[in-house]
Motif scaffolding. Structure first.
Motif, PDB file in Angstrom:
ATOM      1  N   GLU A 187      36.084  53.929 -11.346  1.00  0.00           N
ATOM      2  CA  GLU A 187      35.343  54.719 -12.332  1.00  0.00           C
ATOM      3  C   GLU A 187      33.835  54.737 -12.078  1.00  0.00           C
ATOM      4  O   GLU A 187      33.090  55.291 -12.878  1.00  0.00           O
ATOM      5  CB  GLU A 187      35.649  54.252 -13.757  1.00  0.00           C
ATOM      6  CG  GLU A 187      37.129  54.394 -14.115  1.00  0.00           C
ATOM      7  CD  GLU A 187      37.419  54.077 -15.568  1.00  0.00           C
ATOM      8  OE1 GLU A 187      36.580  53.454 -16.232  1.00  0.00           O
ATOM      9  OE2 GLU A 187      38.498  54.477 -16.041  1.00  0.00           O
ATOM     10  N   ASP A 188      33.366  54.142 -10.970  1.00  0.00           N
ATOM     11  CA  ASP A 188      31.970  54.356 -10.570  1.00  0.00           C
ATOM     12  C   ASP A 188      31.799  55.826 -10.207  1.00  0.00           C
ATOM     13  O   ASP A 188      32.639  56.405  -9.503  1.00  0.00           O
ATOM     14  CB  ASP A 188      31.612  53.505  -9.350  1.00  0.00           C
ATOM     15  CG  ASP A 188      31.370  52.043  -9.694  1.00  0.00           C
ATOM     16  OD1 ASP A 188      31.191  51.748 -10.893  1.00  0.00           O
ATOM     17  OD2 ASP A 188      31.349  51.210  -8.775  1.00  0.00           O
ATOM     18  N   ILE A 189      30.722  56.445 -10.677  1.00  0.00           N
ATOM     19  CA  ILE A 189      30.417  57.830 -10.329  1.00  0.00           C
ATOM     20  C   ILE A 189      29.458  57.827  -9.137  1.00  0.00           C
ATOM     21  O   ILE A 189      28.403  57.184  -9.184  1.00  0.00           O
ATOM     22  CB  ILE A 189      29.788  58.579 -11.510  1.00  0.00           C
ATOM     23  CG1 ILE A 189      30.796  58.699 -12.659  1.00  0.00           C
ATOM     24  CG2 ILE A 189      29.309  59.972 -11.099  1.00  0.00           C
ATOM     25  CD1 ILE A 189      30.199  59.245 -13.935  1.00  0.00           C
ATOM     26  N   ILE A 190      29.836  58.517  -8.063  1.00  0.00           N
ATOM     27  CA  ILE A 190      29.000  58.570  -6.870  1.00  0.00           C
ATOM     28  C   ILE A 190      27.965  59.679  -7.044  1.00  0.00           C
ATOM     29  O   ILE A 190      28.298  60.860  -7.075  1.00  0.00           O
ATOM     30  CB  ILE A 190      29.844  58.802  -5.610  1.00  0.00           C
ATOM     31  CG1 ILE A 190      30.850  57.661  -5.438  1.00  0.00           C
ATOM     32  CG2 ILE A 190      28.950  58.910  -4.373  1.00  0.00           C
ATOM     33  CD1 ILE A 190      31.776  57.825  -4.253  1.00  0.00           C
ATOM     34  N   LEU A 191      26.712  59.281  -7.150  1.00  0.00           N
ATOM     35  CA  LEU A 191      25.619  60.214  -7.400  1.00  0.00           C
ATOM     36  C   LEU A 191      25.050  60.769  -6.100  1.00  0.00           C
ATOM     37  O   LEU A 191      24.742  61.953  -5.995  1.00  0.00           O
ATOM     38  CB  LEU A 191      24.523  59.506  -8.199  1.00  0.00           C
ATOM     39  CG  LEU A 191      23.433  60.349  -8.831  1.00  0.00           C
ATOM     40  CD1 LEU A 191      24.015  61.239  -9.922  1.00  0.00           C
ATOM     41  CD2 LEU A 191      22.338  59.458  -9.415  1.00  0.00           C
ATOM     42  N   LYS A 192      24.916  59.876  -5.092  1.00  0.00           N
ATOM     43  CA  LYS A 192      24.369  60.280  -3.795  1.00  0.00           C
ATOM     44  C   LYS A 192      25.113  59.582  -2.674  1.00  0.00           C
ATOM     45  O   LYS A 192      25.587  58.460  -2.833  1.00  0.00           O
ATOM     46  CB  LYS A 192      22.883  59.908  -3.684  1.00  0.00           C
ATOM     47  CG  LYS A 192      21.931  60.644  -4.602  1.00  0.00           C
ATOM     48  CD  LYS A 192      20.511  60.168  -4.341  1.00  0.00           C
ATOM     49  CE  LYS A 192      19.502  60.831  -5.261  1.00  0.00           C
ATOM     50  NZ  LYS A 192      18.122  60.326  -5.006  1.00  0.00           N
ATOM     51  N   ILE A 193      25.190  60.265  -1.534  1.00  0.00           N
ATOM     52  CA  ILE A 193      25.699  59.676  -0.299  1.00  0.00           C
ATOM     53  C   ILE A 193      24.611  59.849   0.745  1.00  0.00           C
ATOM     54  O   ILE A 193      24.255  60.974   1.109  1.00  0.00           O
ATOM     55  CB  ILE A 193      27.002  60.352   0.178  1.00  0.00           C
ATOM     56  CG1 ILE A 193      28.074  60.262  -0.906  1.00  0.00           C
ATOM     57  CG2 ILE A 193      27.488  59.723   1.480  1.00  0.00           C
ATOM     58  CD1 ILE A 193      29.319  61.060  -0.593  1.00  0.00           C
ATOM     59  N   ASN A 194      24.043  58.728   1.218  1.00  0.00           N
ATOM     60  CA  ASN A 194      22.906  58.792   2.145  1.00  0.00           C
ATOM     61  C   ASN A 194      21.822  59.735   1.625  1.00  0.00           C
ATOM     62  O   ASN A 194      21.327  60.612   2.330  1.00  0.00           O
ATOM     63  CB  ASN A 194      23.361  59.216   3.541  1.00  0.00           C
ATOM     64  CG  ASN A 194      23.937  58.044   4.326  1.00  0.00           C
ATOM     65  OD1 ASN A 194      23.684  56.885   4.007  1.00  0.00           O
ATOM     66  ND2 ASN A 194      24.710  58.351   5.343  1.00  0.00           N
ATOM     67  N   ASN A 195      21.492  59.565   0.354  1.00  0.00           N
ATOM     68  CA  ASN A 195      20.417  60.313  -0.312  1.00  0.00           C
ATOM     69  C   ASN A 195      20.727  61.794  -0.511  1.00  0.00           C
ATOM     70  O   ASN A 195      19.854  62.576  -0.883  1.00  0.00           O
ATOM     71  CB  ASN A 195      19.089  60.166   0.437  1.00  0.00           C
ATOM     72  CG  ASN A 195      17.913  60.174  -0.499  1.00  0.00           C
ATOM     73  OD1 ASN A 195      17.993  59.673  -1.619  1.00  0.00           O
ATOM     74  ND2 ASN A 195      16.810  60.754  -0.070  1.00  0.00           N
ATOM     75  N   LYS A 196      21.990  62.195  -0.293  1.00  0.00           N
ATOM     76  CA  LYS A 196      22.395  63.582  -0.512  1.00  0.00           C
ATOM     77  C   LYS A 196      23.175  63.669  -1.821  1.00  0.00           C
ATOM     78  O   LYS A 196      24.158  62.960  -2.009  1.00  0.00           O
ATOM     79  CB  LYS A 196      23.254  64.082   0.649  1.00  0.00           C
ATOM     80  CG  LYS A 196      23.607  65.562   0.547  1.00  0.00           C
ATOM     81  CD  LYS A 196      24.321  66.046   1.801  1.00  0.00           C
ATOM     82  CE  LYS A 196      24.613  67.539   1.706  1.00  0.00           C
ATOM     83  NZ  LYS A 196      25.302  68.043   2.920  1.00  0.00           N
ATOM     84  N   SER A 197      22.744  64.545  -2.720  1.00  0.00           N
ATOM     85  CA  SER A 197      23.388  64.664  -4.026  1.00  0.00           C
ATOM     86  C   SER A 197      24.833  65.126  -3.892  1.00  0.00           C
ATOM     87  O   SER A 197      25.153  65.990  -3.071  1.00  0.00           O
ATOM     88  CB  SER A 197      22.611  65.656  -4.902  1.00  0.00           C
ATOM     89  OG  SER A 197      23.347  65.976  -6.062  1.00  0.00           O
ATOM     90  N   THR A 198      25.709  64.563  -4.719  1.00  0.00           N
ATOM     91  CA  THR A 198      27.120  64.953  -4.700  1.00  0.00           C
ATOM     92  C   THR A 198      27.442  66.019  -5.739  1.00  0.00           C
ATOM     93  O   THR A 198      28.595  66.442  -5.840  1.00  0.00           O
ATOM     94  CB  THR A 198      28.027  63.728  -4.967  1.00  0.00           C
ATOM     95  OG1 THR A 198      27.730  63.204  -6.267  1.00  0.00           O
ATOM     96  CG2 THR A 198      27.821  62.657  -3.918  1.00  0.00           C
ATOM     97  N   LEU A 199      26.455  66.439  -6.532  1.00  0.00           N
ATOM     98  CA  LEU A 199      26.712  67.490  -7.510  1.00  0.00           C
ATOM     99  C   LEU A 199      27.147  68.766  -6.792  1.00  0.00           C
ATOM    100  O   LEU A 199      26.505  69.208  -5.832  1.00  0.00           O
ATOM    101  CB  LEU A 199      25.458  67.765  -8.347  1.00  0.00           C
ATOM    102  CG  LEU A 199      25.052  66.652  -9.319  1.00  0.00           C
ATOM    103  CD1 LEU A 199      23.802  67.055 -10.089  1.00  0.00           C
ATOM    104  CD2 LEU A 199      26.185  66.347 -10.296  1.00  0.00           C
ATOM    105  N   ASN A 200      28.264  69.336  -7.230  1.00  0.00           N
ATOM    106  CA  ASN A 200      28.849  70.548  -6.638  1.00  0.00           C
ATOM    107  C   ASN A 200      29.399  70.319  -5.227  1.00  0.00           C
ATOM    108  O   ASN A 200      29.725  71.275  -4.526  1.00  0.00           O
ATOM    109  CB  ASN A 200      27.828  71.696  -6.611  1.00  0.00           C
ATOM    110  CG  ASN A 200      27.312  72.047  -7.987  1.00  0.00           C
ATOM    111  OD1 ASN A 200      28.081  72.108  -8.943  1.00  0.00           O
ATOM    112  ND2 ASN A 200      26.004  72.251  -8.104  1.00  0.00           N
TER     113      ASN A 200
END
Length: 437
Positions: A135-148
């Protein structure tokens, strides 16, 4: 070239058909609804016209092939969170994942309330050791936003060469700030079944994922301690799922008749019912099943089936809610689509999809925190809230706050008292042994 030729021919055919329709309508006295075939032609004509306009006037030079790929991607992702278009790179990556060795983190992810969410870290993997939680929400991967971002794009970003680093920014419930997690990719080797003893007569079985050895491993453990144990605790917490036949086979060890799960799709050929058989059943010992928000897919099928058959008491927190069936359908040698073709239904007829399985007895993991914080938000506010977190992100590093479960064969009283959900499960089993024995 073939695509372009097809589209051009389709446009000419459609234009001719439309011209015929318009000419006919001039002499018609009563408006008539277009047939299904005419509607399809009109829709294709609209699509082709938009492609032509974008190709000619878009500010950036985009080829027709690129437009087609973008259109297919948009089409598939708008169907549901799990359907997607796999271009050559994505398709090759999928083949590596299923057929070969690859470097990764050891987590299963899904879309929940529009956000990229950890379903569960796999025990012993780099993600588990780094402290990622269900249930952790991943906000960024290597400083890249995961929104959309699609699930497949996120997985491709997280996968990489063994030994290479990756930085994940997560939002965790009851944490005031986003957390930064630094992980070194590794080879993902999974042991799916662990067995231990609790007290003198309770068998603890933990299934971490549904690979091809689950039924064999559980069956072996039960037969080994069959004359000693009087109750079973089946732990499916943080189990992201896996093979359907293993889920069905596991339930069949405990249920001797009736449906286990049904699969229903749009076409009748996708409709299937999987039923229990008395010949496969090896025990009728009382059971408790442990689940949480990281229990998904196959683990939800097992839990829901045992619950519907009143074969086990379910303890813990509501499961993830992944109850759909995806298949990979190649459209060329290098490309494919992943399409949702059916949904799973439990013996009672209820669905898992976006609903999950609710425990008979709900128990929080560890200490229960009730104070309000800025992440106790409504689903409708989630995306807006995450956008705000991207702007103010100044998170702290995450550390593993629980020790890994030791691999010895006995769960001590001290260990039991550190796990409230497991302790509740053991108390229930003891009561069931007394009442049913």
């Amino acid at each position: 070239m073939l695509n372009k030729k097809f589209l051009t021919m389709g446009f000419i055919t459609t234009a001719a058909a439309l011209s015929l329709l318009y000419s006919t309508s001039l002499f018609a006295t009563t408006p008539q609804k277009p047939t299904n075939e005419e509607s399809r032609l009109q829709a294709l004509a609209k699509f082709t016209k938009v492609l032509g306009i974008v190709e000619q006037y878009n500010v950036d030079d985009v080829t027709l092939q690129e437009l087609i790929d973008k259109s297919l991607q948009g089409l598939m992702t708008n169907l549901d969170a799990h359907s997607t278009f796999l271009n050559k790179k994505s398709f090759d990556s999928l083949k590596v994942q299923t057929d070969g060795e690859f470097g990764g983190l050891g987590i299963t992810v899904g879309m929940k309330d529009g956000a990229l969410t950890v379903i569960a870290p796999i025990e012993g993997t780099p993600a588990d050791k780094a402290g990622l939680k269900a249930e952790d929400i991943i906000l960024k991967i290597n400083n890249k936003s995961t929104l959309n971002m699609t699930i497949d794009d996120a997985v491709n970003l997280m996968r990489g060469k063994v030994g290479t680093p990756i930085d994940i920014t997560i939002v965790r419930k009851n944490e005031a700030k986003p957390l930064h997690v630094h992980i070194i990719r590794g080879n993902i080797k999974i042991q799916s079944v662990y067995t231990k003893q609790i007290s003198d007569n309770i068998l603890y079985i933990r299934v971490t994922s549904f690979d091809k050895k689950v039924v064999e491993g559980v069956k072996k453990a039960i037969n080994k301690f069959k004359n000693k144990d009087k109750g079973i605790v089946l732990d499916l917490r943080n189990n992201p799922g896996g093979l359907l036949d293993q889920a069905v086979g596991l339930v069949d060890l405990f249920v001797d008749k009736g449906p286990i799960v049904s699969q229903k799709g749009r076409t009748e050929s996708e409709n299937k019912v999987y039923s229990a058989t008395s010949s496969a059943t090896i025990t009728h010992m009382p059971m408790v099943v442990l689940i949480n928000g990281g229990s998904a897919s196959a683990s939800e099928i097992v839990t829901g089936a045992l619950q519907d058959h009143k074969r086990a008491v379910v303890v813990g927190k509501k499961s993830f809610g992944k109850g759909s069936v995806q298949v990979i359908l190649p459209i060329s040698e290098d490309e494919a689509i992943k399409l949702t073709i059916a949904r799973y239904y439990l013996p009672s007829g209820r669905t898992i999809q976006a609903v999950g399985v609710t425990p008979d007895i709900q128990v929080e993991a560890g200490e229960v925190k009730t104070e309000d914080n800025e992440f106790m938000i409504k689903e409708a506010d989630l995306k807006k809230h995450l956008e705000k977190e991207l702007q103010k992100d100044s998170g702290k590093a995450v550390t593993k706050d629980t020790e890994k479960e030791p691999k010895d064969q006995i769960i001590t009283t001290e260990q039991l008292h550190k796990d409230l959900q497991l302790k509740e499960a053991v108390d229930i089993i003891k009561a069931l042994i007394i009442t049913q024995g």
